[in-house]
Structure formats: C-alpha cells, structure tokens
Design a protein around this motif. Structure first.
Motif, PDB file in Angstrom:
ATOM      1  N   ALA A   1      47.771  38.837  32.726  1.00 42.47           N
ATOM      2  CA  ALA A   1      46.528  38.215  32.279  1.00 42.47           C
ATOM      3  C   ALA A   1      45.420  38.358  33.312  1.00 42.47           C
ATOM      4  CB  ALA A   1      46.766  36.741  31.973  1.00 42.47           C
ATOM      5  N   LEU A   2      45.803  38.472  34.583  1.00 41.15           N
ATOM      6  CA  LEU A   2      44.826  38.565  35.667  1.00 41.15           C
ATOM      7  C   LEU A   2      44.645  39.992  36.182  1.00 41.15           C
ATOM      8  CD1 LEU A   2      45.803  35.277  37.526  1.00 41.15           C
ATOM      9  CD2 LEU A   2      43.782  35.696  36.128  1.00 41.15           C
ATOM     10  N   GLY A   3      45.150  40.948  35.436  1.00 43.20           N
ATOM     11  CA  GLY A   3      44.889  42.344  35.757  1.00 43.20           C
ATOM     12  C   GLY A   3      45.732  42.933  36.858  1.00 43.20           C
ATOM     13  N   VAL A   4      46.915  42.348  37.088  1.00 44.44           N
ATOM     14  CA  VAL A   4      47.811  42.836  38.139  1.00 44.44           C
ATOM     15  C   VAL A   4      49.110  43.334  37.512  1.00 44.44           C
ATOM     16  CG1 VAL A   4      49.198  42.129  40.139  1.00 44.44           C
ATOM     17  CG2 VAL A   4      46.831  41.345  39.917  1.00 44.44           C
ATOM     18  N   TYR A   5      49.555  44.510  37.950  1.00 48.58           N
ATOM     19  CA  TYR A   5      50.827  45.052  37.472  1.00 48.58           C
ATOM     20  C   TYR A   5      51.968  44.307  38.151  1.00 48.58           C
ATOM     21  CZ  TYR A   5      54.599  48.342  36.475  1.00 48.58           C
ATOM     22  OH  TYR A   5      55.769  48.908  36.051  1.00 48.58           O
ATOM     23  N   GLY A   6      52.856  43.721  37.361  1.00 54.72           N
ATOM     24  CA  GLY A   6      53.911  42.900  37.913  1.00 54.72           C
ATOM     25  C   GLY A   6      55.283  43.539  37.891  1.00 54.72           C
ATOM     26  N   THR A   7      56.030  43.339  38.953  1.00 53.83           N
ATOM     27  CA  THR A   7      57.445  43.704  39.003  1.00 53.83           C
ATOM     28  C   THR A   7      58.239  42.426  39.255  1.00 53.83           C
ATOM     29  OG1 THR A   7      57.418  44.106  41.389  1.00 53.83           O
ATOM     30  CG2 THR A   7      56.885  45.975  39.945  1.00 53.83           C
ATOM     31  N   ALA A   8      59.528  42.435  38.897  1.00 54.94           N
ATOM     32  CA  ALA A   8      60.298  41.194  38.974  1.00 54.94           C
ATOM     33  C   ALA A   8      61.717  41.440  39.462  1.00 54.94           C
ATOM     34  CB  ALA A   8      60.332  40.508  37.608  1.00 54.94           C
TER      35      ALA A   8
ATOM     36  N   SER B   1      52.903  29.372  37.051  1.00 50.56           N
ATOM     37  CA  SER B   1      51.620  29.998  36.748  1.00 50.56           C
ATOM     38  C   SER B   1      50.670  29.899  37.931  1.00 50.56           C
ATOM     39  CB  SER B   1      50.976  29.331  35.529  1.00 50.56           C
ATOM     40  OG  SER B   1      51.752  29.481  34.372  1.00 50.56           O
ATOM     41  N   TYR B   2      50.645  28.738  38.569  1.00 47.97           N
ATOM     42  CA  TYR B   2      49.729  28.490  39.677  1.00 47.97           C
ATOM     43  C   TYR B   2      50.013  29.425  40.852  1.00 47.97           C
ATOM     44  CZ  TYR B   2      47.018  25.671  43.020  1.00 47.97           C
ATOM     45  OH  TYR B   2      46.112  25.236  43.953  1.00 47.97           O
ATOM     46  N   SER B   3      51.264  29.480  41.275  1.00 50.11           N
ATOM     47  CA  SER B   3      51.606  30.329  42.423  1.00 50.11           C
ATOM     48  C   SER B   3      51.456  31.812  42.087  1.00 50.11           C
ATOM     49  CB  SER B   3      53.028  30.031  42.908  1.00 50.11           C
ATOM     50  OG  SER B   3      53.968  30.147  41.867  1.00 50.11           O
ATOM     51  N   ALA B   4      51.772  32.178  40.841  1.00 50.91           N
ATOM     52  CA  ALA B   4      51.611  33.579  40.431  1.00 50.91           C
ATOM     53  C   ALA B   4      50.136  33.971  40.387  1.00 50.91           C
ATOM     54  CB  ALA B   4      52.260  33.809  39.075  1.00 50.91           C
ATOM     55  N   ALA B   5      49.293  33.056  39.930  1.00 53.61           N
ATOM     56  CA  ALA B   5      47.861  33.347  39.872  1.00 53.61           C
ATOM     57  C   ALA B   5      47.272  33.499  41.274  1.00 53.61           C
ATOM     58  CB  ALA B   5      47.135  32.244  39.108  1.00 53.61           C
ATOM     59  N   ILE B   6      47.721  32.669  42.219  1.00 52.73           N
ATOM     60  CA  ILE B   6      47.271  32.831  43.604  1.00 52.73           C
ATOM     61  C   ILE B   6      47.686  34.200  44.136  1.00 52.73           C
ATOM     62  CG2 ILE B   6      47.583  32.004  45.980  1.00 52.73           C
ATOM     63  CD1 ILE B   6      47.897  29.176  44.802  1.00 52.73           C
ATOM     64  N   THR B   7      48.920  34.582  43.863  1.00 50.59           N
ATOM     65  CA  THR B   7      49.422  35.888  44.310  1.00 50.59           C
ATOM     66  C   THR B   7      48.601  37.014  43.703  1.00 50.59           C
ATOM     67  OG1 THR B   7      51.638  34.926  44.418  1.00 50.59           O
ATOM     68  CG2 THR B   7      51.486  37.324  44.512  1.00 50.59           C
ATOM     69  N   ALA B   8      48.257  36.880  42.426  1.00 55.90           N
ATOM     70  CA  ALA B   8      47.438  37.902  41.761  1.00 55.90           C
ATOM     71  C   ALA B   8      46.071  38.012  42.416  1.00 55.90           C
ATOM     72  CB  ALA B   8      47.291  37.567  40.277  1.00 55.90           C
TER      73      ALA B   8
ATOM     74  N   PRO C   1      54.423  50.826  45.683  1.00 54.56           N
ATOM     75  CA  PRO C   1      53.889  50.338  46.969  1.00 54.56           C
ATOM     76  C   PRO C   1      53.337  48.913  46.868  1.00 54.56           C
ATOM     77  CG  PRO C   1      52.298  51.783  45.930  1.00 54.56           C
ATOM     78  CD  PRO C   1      53.509  51.791  45.040  1.00 54.56           C
ATOM     79  N   ILE C   2      54.226  47.944  46.831  1.00 56.30           N
ATOM     80  CA  ILE C   2      53.836  46.541  46.679  1.00 56.30           C
ATOM     81  C   ILE C   2      53.639  45.904  48.054  1.00 56.30           C
ATOM     82  CG2 ILE C   2      54.668  44.275  45.911  1.00 56.30           C
ATOM     83  CD1 ILE C   2      56.118  45.842  43.655  1.00 56.30           C
ATOM     84  N   LYS C   3      52.573  45.113  48.180  1.00 54.71           N
ATOM     85  CA  LYS C   3      52.297  44.404  49.426  1.00 54.71           C
ATOM     86  C   LYS C   3      52.208  42.894  49.237  1.00 54.71           C
ATOM     87  CE  LYS C   3      52.402  47.614  52.448  1.00 54.71           C
ATOM     88  NZ  LYS C   3      53.494  47.551  53.469  1.00 54.71           N
TER      89      LYS C   3
ATOM     90  N   MET D   1      46.506  47.587  41.517  1.00 55.65           N
ATOM     91  CA  MET D   1      46.852  46.264  42.011  1.00 55.65           C
ATOM     92  C   MET D   1      48.219  45.867  41.492  1.00 55.65           C
ATOM     93  SD  MET D   1      43.103  44.596  41.456  1.00 55.65           S
ATOM     94  CE  MET D   1      42.934  45.567  39.939  1.00 55.65           C
ATOM     95  N   MET D   2      49.131  45.551  42.398  1.00 56.26           N
ATOM     96  CA  MET D   2      50.519  45.298  42.044  1.00 56.26           C
ATOM     97  C   MET D   2      51.040  44.083  42.795  1.00 56.26           C
ATOM     98  SD  MET D   2      51.783  49.216  42.535  1.00 56.26           S
ATOM     99  CE  MET D   2      50.787  50.570  41.918  1.00 56.26           C
ATOM    100  N   ALA D   3      52.048  43.463  42.218  1.00 60.37           N
ATOM    101  CA  ALA D   3      52.679  42.316  42.883  1.00 60.37           C
ATOM    102  C   ALA D   3      54.126  42.213  42.416  1.00 60.37           C
ATOM    103  CB  ALA D   3      51.919  41.026  42.585  1.00 60.37           C
ATOM    104  N   MET D   4      54.904  41.461  43.164  1.00 58.41           N
ATOM    105  CA  MET D   4      56.312  41.250  42.823  1.00 58.41           C
ATOM    106  C   MET D   4      56.590  39.752  42.748  1.00 58.41           C
ATOM    107  SD  MET D   4      59.744  42.326  45.008  1.00 58.41           S
ATOM    108  CE  MET D   4      59.769  44.043  44.439  1.00 58.41           C
ATOM    109  N   THR D   5      57.369  39.352  41.754  1.00 54.44           N
ATOM    110  CA  THR D   5      57.888  38.002  41.694  1.00 54.44           C
ATOM    111  C   THR D   5      59.396  38.042  41.893  1.00 54.44           C
ATOM    112  OG1 THR D   5      58.204  36.038  40.319  1.00 54.44           O
ATOM    113  CG2 THR D   5      57.932  38.128  39.161  1.00 54.44           C
TER     114      THR D   5
END
Length: 250
Positions: A26-33, A203-210, A69-71, A1-5
């Motif tokens: 904190a929510l178990g998602v690998y983050g890229t920035a 935090s709120y928008s990032a948590a929704i994304t996660a 492979p971020i979606k 599970m991955m996401a980008m900010t």
C-alpha cells in the motif's frame, strides 16, 4: 524500494507477515517475508502455534538476500530466544536497518512468546535496531516499569532508550505515543472507536519500515505510520489499501 518482514504467519491475514506485506504494498514498497512461526488464529483468538526451525529461518533469510538487495527490515513475532538470536545474527551479518515490533502477547491475551524471550530481545535484538515499537504491555516487560499514564511511558521509554530508539505506542494512552531518540517527544494520534484493530501494531511498524526504505527520516516515517493506521481503522483493511494516499509522496 524493498523491505523484509521477519515474523509469524496469521492465516486470517489481519496480523503478522500477511499484514506487513499488504502494508508495504500500500505504501509503494516491494515486500519480502520470512516466516518464523505458524499460527492458527483469527481476530479473536489464537488456537495454536508451530515454530519454524532456526535452520529454516536462516535458509529463508539467506536465500532471499542472495539476489534481492534489501537494506530495511522489521521483526514481528519471533516467539523463542533461539529465533531471536539467529535473526539478530543475520541482521548484523547483512547490515540491515531494523525496526523491532517486540510481539509478546496477542490483543486477545494469548501468549506469543516463551520464557526468556524478553531478555533475549533486550540482549540480542534491540542493540541492532534503529527503532523499537512496543505497546504499553510490551514496554512494561522490556523496561520493568508499570505503565498507568504517559509519565510512566516516558520513564519506560528512557529505560528502553538506553538500548535503542523507541516509541511506546499510545493505543492505551489516549493516543499519546512516547518517542525517545535522545530526547522525549509526545506524538498525538487520534483514537478511533472500531472493531478493525487486529494487527494495528503490525501495520504501524511495517509502515515505519516502509517509510525508512523510501529514505524518509525516522520522525516523518513515524507520523506517516500513525496516519496510515488511523485510515486502516476507519476504512477497514480493503478500504485502506484502495483509498490511502501515501503522505510520503506529497
């Protein structure tokens, strides 16, 4: 599970991409920035802002997506119309599912965008978003409607909702968040009195994304994000990262 900010760098770590990465983790998602703007700020004031060139923003996005492979992605502080357009182009090109935190004004009152930014967000970014998460000040700017009560927030949500799904966050509405995705839903979150509020919108928008990155539906991701932010405010950042139990996994 991955996401980008995609957003601004707050060296205090309380907001911006550092906050987003911590939230993802904190929510178990690998983050890229991807950094769009450098700031000199702390929890009380913004001292200075240095935008990153659009060419370098593009290079950051392309290089990351070349082998990860971020979606799912979120945007924060983009600062200028030029940045909005280039990010929007990359979102479309790479078919990313986007949550937009339309950062325009800091909690301390400092401007975090330049002239023409609001219209660019509405024209280029929101049409490619799965959700926008404005606070009431941002919702006023995006909708053109003055918000003094929940009914005003509902009217603003209807207006912004002509472009994309939206939740007008309720930090200044007694915790009543106004969610519109074709119909209106009021989501009540408990307000906590605390000084630990710097970066709560991030935090709120990032948590929704996660949540979305973990294949959780939008409404459940919104509810989880509200709980996460509440725990962040109660415990402070480190308490949340060490103690928060992800409702998604229950």
């Amino acid at each position: 599970m991955m996401a980008m900010t995609i957003g601004g760098y707050d060296p205090s770590g309380g907001a911006g991409i550092l906050n987003d990465i911590k939230t993802f983790h904190a929510l178990g998602v690998y983050g890229t920035a991807v950094i769009t703007v450098l700031t000199a700020q702390n929890s009380r004031r913004v001292e200075d802002i240095e935008p990153v060139s659009t060419n370098f923003i593009q290079k950051q996005i392309e290089t990351v997506l070349e082998d990860i492979p971020i979606k799912f992605a979120k945007t924060g502080m983009l600062y200028s119309s030029e940045n909005v357009r280039v990010v929007s182009e990359k979102i479309v090109e790479h078919d990313l599912n986007l949550v937009v935190d339309p950062v325009m004004v800091a909690g301390c009152g400092s401007l975090l965008s330049v002239e023409g930014y609001t219209e660019s967000v509405k024209k280029y970014l929101l049409p490619n978003a799965v959700l926008a998460t404005p606070n009431i000040n941002e919702a006023e700017m995006l909708s053109g409607i003055k918000i003094d009560c929940v009914d005003d927030a509902v009217a603003a949500a209807f207006e912004i909702g002509k472009i994309c799904d939206v939740i007008v966050t309720g930090g200044h509405l007694n915790g009543e968040n106004v969610f519109f995705n074709g119909t209106i839903k009021i989501i009540n979150d408990e307000l906590i009195e605390s000084v630990n509020t710097h970066g709560t919108g991030c935090s709120y928008s990032a948590a929704i994304t996660a949540g979305l990155a973990q294949d959780i539906d939008l409404l459940q991701s919104i509810k989880m994000a509200g709980e996460f932010v509440k725990e962040s405010v109660i415990n402070g950042e480190w308490g949340t990262l060490n103690q928060f139990h992800n409702p998604i996994s229950k």
